[in-house]
Design a protein around this motif. Structure first.
Motif, PDB file in Angstrom:
ATOM      1  N   GLY A  13       9.243  -5.750 -10.167  1.00 55.37           N
ATOM      2  CA  GLY A  13       8.560  -5.739  -8.640  1.00 55.37           C
ATOM      3  C   GLY A  13       9.695  -5.214  -7.526  1.00 55.37           C
ATOM      4  N   LYS A  14       9.048  -5.556  -6.529  1.00 54.28           N
ATOM      5  CA  LYS A  14      10.036  -5.105  -5.336  1.00 54.28           C
ATOM      6  C   LYS A  14      10.110  -6.472  -4.158  1.00 54.28           C
ATOM      7  N   VAL A  15      11.283  -6.496  -4.191  1.00 54.65           N
ATOM      8  CA  VAL A  15      11.915  -7.614  -3.119  1.00 54.65           C
ATOM      9  C   VAL A  15      11.627  -6.910  -1.594  1.00 54.65           C
ATOM     10  N   VAL A  51       2.889  -3.059  -6.902  1.00 54.05           N
ATOM     11  CA  VAL A  51       3.522  -3.454  -5.519  1.00 54.05           C
ATOM     12  C   VAL A  51       2.756  -2.896  -4.466  1.00 54.05           C
ATOM     13  N   TRP A  52       3.139  -3.191  -3.177  1.00 51.62           N
ATOM     14  CA  TRP A  52       2.575  -2.807  -1.890  1.00 51.62           C
ATOM     15  C   TRP A  52       2.670  -1.308  -1.851  1.00 51.62           C
ATOM     16  N   LYS A  53       1.726  -0.809  -1.163  1.00 53.45           N
ATOM     17  CA  LYS A  53       1.696   0.604  -1.241  1.00 53.45           C
ATOM     18  C   LYS A  53       2.941   1.308  -0.413  1.00 53.45           C
ATOM     19  N   HIS A  79      -5.142  -9.216  -9.507  1.00 52.27           N
ATOM     20  CA  HIS A  79      -5.726  -9.467  -8.212  1.00 52.27           C
ATOM     21  C   HIS A  79      -5.465  -8.275  -7.362  1.00 52.27           C
ATOM     22  N   ASN A  80      -6.570  -7.596  -6.667  1.00 52.98           N
ATOM     23  CA  ASN A  80      -6.298  -6.318  -6.018  1.00 52.98           C
ATOM     24  C   ASN A  80      -6.413  -6.128  -4.789  1.00 52.98           C
ATOM     25  N   GLU A  81      -5.856  -7.154  -3.888  1.00 51.75           N
ATOM     26  CA  GLU A  81      -5.254  -7.019  -2.494  1.00 51.75           C
ATOM     27  C   GLU A  81      -4.374  -5.983  -2.572  1.00 51.75           C
ATOM     28  N   ILE A  82      -4.166  -5.307  -1.498  1.00 50.43           N
ATOM     29  CA  ILE A  82      -3.320  -3.973  -1.500  1.00 50.43           C
ATOM     30  C   ILE A  82      -1.922  -4.219  -1.735  1.00 50.43           C
ATOM     31  N   ASP A  83      -1.427  -5.598  -1.388  1.00 50.60           N
ATOM     32  CA  ASP A  83       0.098  -5.834  -1.915  1.00 50.60           C
ATOM     33  C   ASP A  83       0.343  -5.757  -3.366  1.00 50.60           C
ATOM     34  N   HIS A  84      -0.543  -5.885  -4.067  1.00 44.63           N
ATOM     35  CA  HIS A  84      -0.708  -5.928  -5.642  1.00 44.63           C
ATOM     36  C   HIS A  84      -1.034  -4.693  -6.251  1.00 44.63           C
ATOM     37  N   SER A  85      -2.124  -3.852  -5.679  1.00 48.75           N
ATOM     38  CA  SER A  85      -2.800  -2.900  -6.320  1.00 48.75           C
ATOM     39  C   SER A  85      -2.261  -1.587  -5.615  1.00 48.75           C
ATOM     40  N   GLY A  86      -1.369  -1.483  -4.488  1.00 50.43           N
ATOM     41  CA  GLY A  86      -1.109  -0.357  -3.430  1.00 50.43           C
ATOM     42  C   GLY A  86      -0.351   0.656  -4.460  1.00 50.43           C
TER      43      GLY A  86
END
Ligand code: FEO
Length: 395
Positions: A13-15, A51-53, A79-86
């Protein structure tokens, strides 16, 4: 940089140390956040979430250092809110045919966001995907907190990938709960619950109980934000069950705004009255114009009662109080008592109007509230303290 979690699972992921607000400006993130994605390498390879776009290139480049992208067999989107699907667009540019496993609602959301005809595989609760020695089992978690949300359980490694569930906006170089300040993490987990998940508490309670009833061995709970739960899984489960059940503690929160200090003086005098009757009750005073709105809402969440005060201005109440009342309505707090107060110069409607808003937001009103004309003198402050005593006695 990728970090190994178990022999088969790596965090990719990304911190985001710099994140100060989330959901636009709706949620403050004083401790940053992370967007957790996980790579599961067995005979087959699955990537769980992205991670987020803004970090999509960085995500894909880092992923390439960890694995040849062509070796990824499955993408699991919990889950596909942009912070995860971006980062999907950037990733799928490289591996356009890899199947994306998600709920039917998840597919609709991805299509609605990115307008791409990728290879979707819809899954439901109980569906499984064998990776070799390990198996992924999908568990729908509808409305926790979006319609598409699901959890994924990895048997063999005994890991629950819970996406936003059990998450915290908490940037950390360490991956695990037992390597960081637990007080900070628990506060962020509570703030996250209060400000994002509370409206869906009925579903949260049911989902946590469903998972407990499945008797799954769970060594790790890997959310999509913040640290991984390793040592404190029973604690966060216990907290979720408490938070989802009309949570309150022995606390009264007084939220106020003030123009020339009169309403602030009333707030302090009322607080004195509450403490006089109930010395063990925690009383907190928060200025809606100065204190962070999401921290205020978190304090309201943990309170058995709230008092909201504003001077009357232009036949109404202040902008800061309006914001808090609107947000509190959306968060659907349950079983909390409330009242309103304020100072005024001539028309004096603010307490009445605030009380109406509190009632609409689901608070149970206590009494008529309290107001005082002009700057409170010693007598008015004594009355405010008496009012605080009456309020405390009614709880
Ligand atoms: Fe972390 Fe609902 O996205």
């Amino acid at each position: 940089m990728a970090k190994k979690i178990t022999d088969k699972v790596t965090w990719v992921g990304k911190v985001d140390w710099e994140l100060t607000t989330f959901h636009g400006d709706e949620l403050s993130t004083h401790r940053g956040s992370s967007y957790n994605a996980y790579l599961v390498r067995d005979e087959k390879v699955a990537l769980i979430d992205t991670v987020w776009k803004p970090y999509d290139r960085e995500f894909v480049e880092n992923l390439k250092k960890e694995i040849d992208l062509k070796d990824i067999d499955y993408i699991i989107m919990n889950h596909n809110e942009i912070d995860h699907s971006g980062s999907l667009v950037e990733l799928m540019r490289e591996i356009p045919d890899v199947p994306i496993y998600c709920t039917a609602k998840g597919e609709a959301i991805i299509r609605g966001h990115y307008h791409q005809d990728w290879n979707f595989v819809n899954v439901k609760t109980g569906d499984t995907l064998s990776l070799g020695e390990t198996t992924l089992t999908f568990i729908e978690a509808t409305m926790l907190h979006w319609p598409d949300t699901m959890f994924t359980y990895l048997s063999g490694e005994n890991i629950l990938f819970s996406n936003d569930g059990f998450g915290q906006h908490f940037a950390s170089h360490s991956l695990f709960d037992d390597d960081v300040d637990l007080c900070e993490v628990m506060y962020e987990a509570e703030k996250y619950y209060a400000n994002i998940l509370n409206p869906f508490s009925m579903m949260a309670k049911k989902k946590v109980n469903d998972i407990l009833a499945m008797n799954l061995p769970i060594n790790l709970v890997c959310p999509s934000h913040g640290v991984i739960w390793r040592k404190n899984i029973p604690l966060i489960i216990e907290k979720y069950l408490a938070w989802a059940d009309a949570y309150q503690t022995d606390q009264v929160t007084i939220v106020y705004d003030t123009m020339w200090q009169s309403t602030r003086l009333l707030a302090q005098a009322i607080a004195d009255g509450i403490s006089a009757v109930s010395p063990s009750t925690t009383v907190k005073l928060l200025n809606a114009a100065h204190d962070d709105k999401n921290d205020i809402l978190t304090q309201m969440f943990r309170s058995k009662a709230v008092l909201v005060g504003s001077p009357t201005v232009n036949n109404g109440f202040t902008y800061a109080i309006a914001g808090i009342l609107e947000m509190a309505k959306g968060l659907k707090f349950k079983k909390k008592k409330a009242a309103a107060f304020g100072s005024y110069g001539w028309s004096g409607e603010a307490p009445k109007l605030i009380a109406e808003h509190l009632q609409k937001a689901g608070f149970e009103l206590v009494g008529e509230g309290f107001r005082t004309l002009w700057v409170p003198d010693g007598q008015a402050l004594a009355q405010a303290t008496e009012y605080g005593k009456e309020f405390a006695s009614s709880l």
